[in-house]
Scaffold this active site. Structure first.
Site, PDB file in Angstrom:
ATOM      1  N   PRO A   2       0.910  -6.773   4.771  1.00 25.16           N
ATOM      2  CA  PRO A   2      -0.231  -6.983   3.878  1.00 25.16           C
ATOM      3  C   PRO A   2      -0.615  -5.684   3.175  1.00 25.16           C
ATOM      4  CG  PRO A   2      -0.626  -7.987   6.016  1.00 25.16           C
ATOM      5  CD  PRO A   2       0.617  -7.162   6.153  1.00 25.16           C
ATOM      6  N   GLU A   3      -1.077  -5.814   1.935  1.00 27.12           N
ATOM      7  CA  GLU A   3      -1.482  -4.643   1.164  1.00 27.12           C
ATOM      8  C   GLU A   3      -3.003  -4.600   1.065  1.00 27.12           C
ATOM      9  OE1 GLU A   3       1.094  -4.295  -2.318  1.00 27.12           O
ATOM     10  OE2 GLU A   3       2.747  -5.168  -1.157  1.00 27.12           O
ATOM     11  N   LYS A  53      -4.657   0.515   4.194  1.00 27.19           N
ATOM     12  CA  LYS A  53      -4.225  -0.515   5.137  1.00 27.19           C
ATOM     13  C   LYS A  53      -4.825  -0.328   6.524  1.00 27.19           C
ATOM     14  CE  LYS A  53      -0.019  -0.906   2.422  1.00 27.19           C
ATOM     15  NZ  LYS A  53       1.447  -0.797   2.383  1.00 27.19           N
ATOM     16  N   GLN A  70      -0.151  -2.220  10.799  1.00 27.19           N
ATOM     17  CA  GLN A  70       1.272  -1.949  10.593  1.00 27.19           C
ATOM     18  C   GLN A  70       1.985  -3.256  10.251  1.00 27.19           C
ATOM     19  OE1 GLN A  70       1.608   0.187  14.374  1.00 27.19           O
ATOM     20  NE2 GLN A  70       1.813   2.104  13.233  1.00 27.19           N
ATOM     21  N   ARG A 125      -5.295  11.928   5.389  1.00 29.53           N
ATOM     22  CA  ARG A 125      -4.080  11.940   4.579  1.00 29.53           C
ATOM     23  C   ARG A 125      -4.142  10.962   3.408  1.00 29.53           C
ATOM     24  NH1 ARG A 125      -0.986  11.064   8.509  1.00 29.53           N
ATOM     25  NH2 ARG A 125      -0.409   8.889   8.202  1.00 29.53           N
ATOM     26  N   ASN A 169       4.316  -2.796  -1.880  1.00 25.89           N
ATOM     27  CA  ASN A 169       5.472  -3.148  -2.696  1.00 25.89           C
ATOM     28  C   ASN A 169       5.170  -4.192  -3.764  1.00 25.89           C
ATOM     29  OD1 ASN A 169       8.217  -2.741  -3.356  1.00 25.89           O
ATOM     30  ND2 ASN A 169       8.731  -4.679  -2.387  1.00 25.89           N
ATOM     31  N   ARG A 253      13.008  -0.257  -0.747  1.00 35.46           N
ATOM     32  CA  ARG A 253      12.248  -1.515  -0.759  1.00 35.46           C
ATOM     33  C   ARG A 253      12.763  -2.407  -1.883  1.00 35.46           C
ATOM     34  NH1 ARG A 253       7.186  -0.907   1.505  1.00 35.46           N
ATOM     35  NH2 ARG A 253       7.109  -3.193   1.471  1.00 35.46           N
TER      36      ARG A 253
END
Length: 263
Positions: A2-3, A53, A70, A125, A169, A253
């Protein structure tokens, strides 16, 4: 995986189920979290935040549950007392009088104090979240042209959470189709019009995907009504130019694009 839009919709569902309600039972699978079970009884969830995410569940005693699904993690909402029919391994249970939220299969789970929240490696990050309403195309343009990112090909850059959090993606594929570019371009090589179009698409497309969550269609990605123009449509006609959509691999990808109108 999932995005950003799917993670934000999950957070909305969790908030709707238990936000502001006293916790009547708390359970964690991991031994290092068990000490927090008694501390959270009687507390309530104040809000559920997303950073790309990652999902942050904030409690009224200033603790925050960090979780990153994840590939396999999933949150579910059930009526309290109801058994969830699944073979997944339960990791977290947060129960209120009427609703319970359950986290299955995830392994990246931590409890953070306010101080730890500001120094967490992943949270430090990641870049700005594309669903943050305060993030503007102007700021995105500045990031695109910054020394850190201006020489990066879009094929990899648009998957890098340090650039913008929440992209993935399918969003990479749809954004590049929208602006008519292939993944081998770099921000430093774009003209002003291309740069402006890309900066807007990087925000508009994820936000549209998130906003069109009202009805569920299982034939569409993660149940969103957001309609793909090229993703998973190889061999079909491009609705913009009539060319044939192709599939290749970019940055390890799957990548879908139209050679007729993406250059």
């Amino acid at each position: 995986m999932p995005e950003g839009p799917e993670i934000r919709r999950a957070a909305d569902n969790l908030e709707a189920a238990i936000k502001g309600k006293p916790l009547t039972d708390v359970w964690f699978a991991f031994p290092q979290l068990k000490t927090y079970q008694s501390q959270l009884i009687g507390q309530h969830v104040t809000h559920v935040e997303t950073r790309g995410k990652a999902l942050l569940t904030h409690f009224s005693n200033d603790l925050t549950l960090y979780s990153h699904n994840q590939l396999y993690g999933v949150w579910r909402v059930v009526d309290t007392g109801e058994e969830s029919q699944t073979t997944r391994v339960l990791r977290v249970k947060l129960q209120t009088a009427d609703k319970t939220i359950l986290l299955y299969s995830a392994s990246d789970i931590e409890m953070l104090t306010p101080e730890q929240l500001t120094t967490h490696p992943f949270l430090q990050r990641v870049g700005p979240d594309v669903l943050d309403p305060n993030l503007t195309p102007e700021v995105v343009k500045e990031r695109l042209l910054s020394p850190r990112f201006r020489n990066r090909q879009f094929a990899g850059l648009l998957l890098d959470q340090a650039f913008l959090a929440g992209l993935g993606n399918y969003l990479r594929v749809e954004i590049l189709w929208q602006v008519g570019l292939t993944g081998n371009h770099k921000a430093k090589d774009l003209n002003a019009a291309q740069l402006d179009a890309l900066a807007h698409a990087l925000l508009d497309i994820p936000r549209f995907s998130y906003a069109t969550r009202g009805q569920v269609d299982e034939n569409k990605h993660h149940g969103a009504l957001f309609r793909f123009k090229v993703f998973h449509r190889d061999g079909e006609l491009c609705e913009r130019c009539g060319g044939i959509i192709e599939k290749t691999t970019l940055s390890s990808r799957p990548f879908y694009w139209c050679p007729g109108c993406q250059h």
